[in-house]
Motif scaffolding. Structure first.
Motif, PDB file in Angstrom:
ATOM      1  N   ASP A   1      -0.111  16.274   1.222  1.00  0.00           N
ATOM      2  CA  ASP A   1       0.805  15.121   1.066  1.00  0.00           C
ATOM      3  C   ASP A   1       1.361  14.680   2.256  1.00  0.00           C
ATOM      4  O   ASP A   1       2.641  15.657   2.700  1.00  0.00           O
TER       5      ASP A   1
ATOM      6  N   ASP B   1      -0.651   7.416   0.639  1.00  0.00           N
ATOM      7  CA  ASP B   1       0.089   8.467  -0.117  1.00  0.00           C
ATOM      8  C   ASP B   1       0.716   8.128  -1.464  1.00  0.00           C
ATOM      9  O   ASP B   1       0.927   8.926  -2.585  1.00  0.00           O
TER      10      ASP B   1
ATOM     11  N   ALA C   1       0.047  10.225  -4.932  1.00  0.00           N
ATOM     12  CA  ALA C   1       0.895  10.260  -5.716  1.00  0.00           C
ATOM     13  C   ALA C   1       0.713   9.669  -7.349  1.00  0.00           C
ATOM     14  O   ALA C   1       1.084  10.297  -8.224  1.00  0.00           O
TER      15      ALA C   1
END
Length: 267
Positions: free
Chosen positions: A6, A98, A102
């Motif tokens: 991440d 990202d 997520a």
């Protein structure tokens, strides 16, 4: 084994899983956002992690790697440079934005909207395996409701309190104390000397001042919530859908979250 990375705007988290889905290794590092470390910096961050693996006698060649990368957006030239930087270390890695990364986690790969407000901001929508986004243009253009956006509003308010355009409140005294400014105008040299740290430093002001009771800060936080809600409200959704939130601002600033929630429109 599976390695999930991440790579956000503030920090990078590495989590490794075995075939049973059990976590076998976690590691934290600074951001590898290209606007902070450059494209060579991405390669260096990943190389540093490979060295961590070698110290633990783990072969990086045996890893299935998935990366959620801040800045991996719609600009094809930037995407290609990020890919080239990553593939030098992990040639078979799967790279995604990202926010996409997520979204899969927060909504268990189901349809819905994920709103992120950390250093930057974006709203990511999935329906029938099709993705769309609102915001996410970056701090140089518009990251409405993000930590950077909040920090910039705080700096603007502070500067206007310094020269008497608006009355001094607790915001002024807290900023001067927290930043250890002996002279009000030292703020100019401080900010001018930040270089590549400018973006994260400004965003950190949102957290630094989040517990300060001040009418100007309250207005800033409420406005941030409205900015984030407007992104969601602009998504073309005609039925009830799940909305998840992610990022330090929405998770830790109750005024922003309440304003965001209050300003969401019904489908």
């Amino acid at each position: 084994m599976i390695l999930g990375i991440d790579a956000g705007g503030t920090s990078t988290s590495f989590v490794m899983y075995d075939e049973a889905g059990e976590i076998v290794l976690t590691h934290k590092d600074k951001t590898m956002h290209f606007m902070t470390v450059g494209f060579d910096g991405i390669t260096q961050r990943l190389t540093d992690f490979v060295n961590v693996l070698k110290d633990k006698e783990i072969r990086d060649e045996d890893l299935f790697v998935v990366i959620g990368m801040a800045g991996y957006g719609e600009d094809l030239k930037i995407r290609e440079k990020i890919e080239a930087s990553v593939f030098k270390v992990f040639p078979q890695a799967i790279i995604m934005n990202d926010a996409h990364f997520a979204h899969i986690s927060a909504l268990n790969n189901q349809d819905g909207v994920l709103v992120i407000s950390g250093t930057g901001s974006i709203a990511f929508h999935k329906k029938n395996n099709e993705f769309s986004r609102k915001g996410g243009f970056g701090y140089l253009i518009d990251d409405g409701g993000s930590g950077f956006w909040i920090g910039k509003q705080i700096l603007r308010t502070f500067s206007r309190q310094i020269d008497g355009q608006i009355p001094k409140t607790r915001l002024y005294f807290e900023m001067k104390d927290q930043l250890k400014l002996s002279n009000d105008y030292d703020i100019i040299a401080l900010v001018s000397g930040l270089g590549n740290e400018y973006r994260n430093w400004v965003a950190d002001l949102a957290g630094m001042m989040s517990d300060v009771n001040d009418k100007y800060l309250e207005n800033i936080y409420q406005s941030a919530g409205i900015e984030l809600a407007n992104m969601v409200n602009s998504i073309d959704v005609h039925e009830t859908t799940n909305v998840a939130v992610y990022g330090s601002v929405l998770k830790h600033n109750s005024l922003v979250y309440e304003s965001f929630n209050d300003n969401l429109k019904d489908a």
